[in-house]
Design a protein around this motif. Structure first.
Motif, PDB file in Angstrom:
ATOM      1  N   SER A 158     -14.509  10.207 -53.592  1.00  0.00           N
ATOM      2  CA  SER A 158     -15.932  10.319 -53.287  1.00  0.00           C
ATOM      3  C   SER A 158     -16.771  10.313 -54.560  1.00  0.00           C
ATOM      4  CB  SER A 158     -16.185  11.577 -52.471  1.00  0.00           C
ATOM      5  OG  SER A 158     -15.601  12.683 -53.097  1.00  0.00           O
ATOM      6  N   LYS A 159     -16.192   9.790 -55.636  1.00  0.00           N
ATOM      7  CA  LYS A 159     -16.911   9.809 -56.910  1.00  0.00           C
ATOM      8  C   LYS A 159     -17.411   8.421 -57.295  1.00  0.00           C
ATOM      9  CE  LYS A 159     -15.816  14.084 -57.615  1.00  0.00           C
ATOM     10  NZ  LYS A 159     -16.827  15.103 -57.442  1.00  0.00           N
ATOM     11  N   ASP A 187     -14.265  21.994 -56.482  1.00  0.00           N
ATOM     12  CA  ASP A 187     -14.612  20.866 -55.618  1.00  0.00           C
ATOM     13  C   ASP A 187     -15.317  21.441 -54.398  1.00  0.00           C
ATOM     14  OD1 ASP A 187     -14.783  18.273 -54.804  1.00  0.00           O
ATOM     15  OD2 ASP A 187     -12.727  18.097 -54.138  1.00  0.00           O
ATOM     16  N   GLY A 188     -15.897  20.550 -53.582  1.00  0.00           N
ATOM     17  CA  GLY A 188     -16.585  21.051 -52.394  1.00  0.00           C
ATOM     18  C   GLY A 188     -17.973  21.583 -52.707  1.00  0.00           C
ATOM     19  N   SER A 239     -10.302  13.872 -53.702  1.00  0.00           N
ATOM     20  CA  SER A 239     -11.439  14.352 -54.479  1.00  0.00           C
ATOM     21  C   SER A 239     -12.086  13.214 -55.266  1.00  0.00           C
ATOM     22  CB  SER A 239     -10.969  15.460 -55.408  1.00  0.00           C
ATOM     23  OG  SER A 239     -11.905  15.686 -56.400  1.00  0.00           O
TER      24      SER A 239
HETATM   25 MG    MG Z   1     -15.353  16.366 -53.683  1.00  0.00          MG
END
Ligand code: MG
Ligand code: ADP
Length: 530
Positions: free
Chosen positions: A165-166, A96-97, A162
């Motif tokens: 933001s999808k 992630d990130g 996580s």
């Molecule tokens: Mg993310």
């Protein structure tokens, strides 16, 4: 126009153009990197935009995932390619990130450009950035809070952040428990320091919606049953690597059959050969046969299917080679390589093997396996291919987030809180330094604020006002103040349960700094012939 102005006693002519080239190369590299970072900036955060990517064959991908966007972009400039690799590196390290890391790198490049214009040497900047990265990791580690793997609630919050933001964020309440439970099932929570995501098999099936996605404790095979036996209770499963079809030589030789009698004989021999195999399989007590995919030929002839049906044996063929490890681990068995080894003790007992339907496609589910290994399967559903693919990528990110927490059991707040804290602490620290180092530390600190700035911008807030207020709140000691995207205000972000693994942030800082440092050190681009 006269002679170009020369400053000081710098040599003219050839030497001057030699000195000029590294500067040009560097600034071209920086520009290319910044442009790439700008392209993904609008995707950052829960209010970030999605990208529609059109492939060369007209295939379309809709995604919000930095690594996926960059991977599919046609990038020409070598330093822009470095940022693409940076995103990939973050994907491997943390999962992630992947957007944040590129956005940060873009901002650090911009900071470096300003420092270069002040006349600071690239090596000085590079070294200062390295020290600033180390300091940043220290600061982040200090503000992190430990998390216990038995704290399912906290783990779900991290997965939620996580997933929020999808593209598939509206399904986060179904997907986060799946991500958390899947990881917890394949590890021993008391001693695990890593997770092998290969132990979590995600099978994508069109049909239904993402909400229908389910976690299966057992084995799921992405193939249908070949014959008419679709359900077996009290199963005895055999996994084979040999074929149940008449042998053929590799060479393309022909057998000339001169008359009907000869043809009959060939057919009879074929029949006898297959029947012998099927009988031996039956004799061992097997009632479910799994067959590895053969690259040479169809591993199961029509005649064999017919015999298996008669003997009430369920057959599933074409199990991919790369899936064999997972199948073996789940069933707790080894593949049987030849008919001679096909014996009762090599079979695996399970309560139920059943073919199931999902939309247009079928799959086989094995449950109640006698000595099941530590693996799980996820049947991912989605009403169309675009959603299904993105849901799969998003679940992967959520799984990676939980894996990060297994590797390093610390959480930090999200919503721009860590970057603001870094800004303040690094600036404070910069005041204790002297000379160029102090400048560089300050520039580095400011560059990191790109994260809260962009989060605010993408959420439709005034970025300057938001970043300023964040600074003020943090200066007052509110280390957990962050941008509450849902309320459009600054609040204690821990109370909002917006948390992310420490590892995602530290890895982003380290990798982004490293990439920017390497770009700074390049003073020439050499193209090779051909
Ligand atoms: Mg993310
Ligand atoms: P990445 O690919 O870098 O993970 P994302 O689009 O997932 O990019 O955005 C991650 C950023 O969004 C992180 O800085 C995270 O703290 C922030 N974020 C995620 N959810 C929220 C939220 N609900 N409120 C505020 N910030 C959030």
């Amino acid at each position: 126009m006269g002679v170009p102005k020369q400053s000081g006693n710098r040599p003219s002519g050839l030497m001057s153009s030699k000195n000029q080239k590294p500067i040009e190369i560097r600034s071209s590299n920086i520009r290319a990197g910044k442009a790439l970072a700008d392209a993904v900036r609008t995707s950052l955060g829960p209010r970030g935009m999605d990208k529609m990517i059109q492939g060369p064959k007209g295939d379309v991908t809709i995604t919000n995932d930095g690594a996926t966007i960059l991977e599919q972009m046609k990038v020409m400039h070598p330093s822009a390619k470095m940022l693409v690799n940076l995103s990939k590196a973050q994907d491997v390290e943390a999962g992630d990130g992947t957007t944040s890391v590129v956005v940060m790198a873009g901002s650090l490049l911009e900071a470096a450009e300003k420092l270069l214009k002040k006349g600071i040497h690239p090596t000085t900047i590079s070294e200062a950035f390295q020290k600033a990265a180390v300091k940043s990791v220290e600061i982040l580690t200090e503000m992190a809070v430990p998390v216990d793997l038995s704290d399912r609630e906290k783990l779900m919050q991290a997965a939620n952040t996580s997933l929020n933001s999808k593209v598939v964020s509206q399904h986060s309440s179904e997907l986060s428990p799946i991500a958390v439970d899947a990881v917890l099932k394949v590890i021993n929570p008391n001693q695990a320091n890593n997770v092998d995501l290969n132990d979590i098999k995600v099978i994508k099936k069109l049909g239904g919606t993402v909400d229908d996605t389910e976690l299966v404790e057992g084995l799921v095979l992405n193939e249908k049953a070949s014959g008419n036996v679709k359900k077996v209770e009290k199963a005895k499963i055999g996994l084979i690597q040999f074929q149940v079809s008449p042998p053929k030589t590799d060479m393309d030789n022909q057998v000339i059959v001169s008359d009907y009698a000869a043809m009959d004989r060939v057919l009879r021999e074929e029949r006898a050969y297959i029947l012998n195999i099927v009988k031996q399989i039956k004799k061992a007590g097997c009632n479910v046969l799994l067959i590895q995919k053969s690259i040479l030929r169809d591993a199961l002839s029509d005649l064999a299917v017919h015999f298996f049906d008669k003997m009430k044996i369920m057959v599933v063929k074409d199990i991919e080679r790369e899936d064999i490890d997972y199948v073996c681990k789940t069933l707790g068995c080894r593949p049987i390589a030849s008919l001679d080894h096909f014996t009762a003790e090599n079979l695996v007992a399970a309560d139920l093997v059943e073919e199931q339907m999902s939309g247009p496609s079928k799959f086989v589910k094995v449950t109640g396996i006698a000595h099941q290994g530590r693996t799980v399967s996820v049947i991912m559903r989605g009403s169309n291919k675009l959603v299904l693919e993105e849901a799969d990528r998003s679940l992967h990110d959520a799984l990676c987030v939980i894996r990060c927490l297994v590797k390093k059991k610390f959480l930090i707040a999200g919503g721009g809180a860590p970057e603001t804290e870094l800004y303040l602490k690094l600036t404070d620290y910069a005041n204790t330094l002297i000379g160029a180092d102090s400048y560089c530390f300050k520039a580095y600190a400011e560059a990191l604020e790109v994260v809260p700035y962009t989060l605010a911008e993408n959420a439709g807030l005034n970025p300057i006002a938001t970043v300023t207020e964040l600074r003020n709140r943090h200066a007052l000691g509110e280390t957990m103040s962050g941008i509450n995207v849902r309320k459009g205000a600054i609040t204690n972000i821990l109370d909002e349960n917006v948390v992310q693994p420490l590892l995602v942030s530290t890895s982003a800082i380290n990798l982004a700094s490293e990439t920017v440092r390497s770009i700074l050190k390049i003073d020439d681009i050499v193209n090779t012939v051909s």
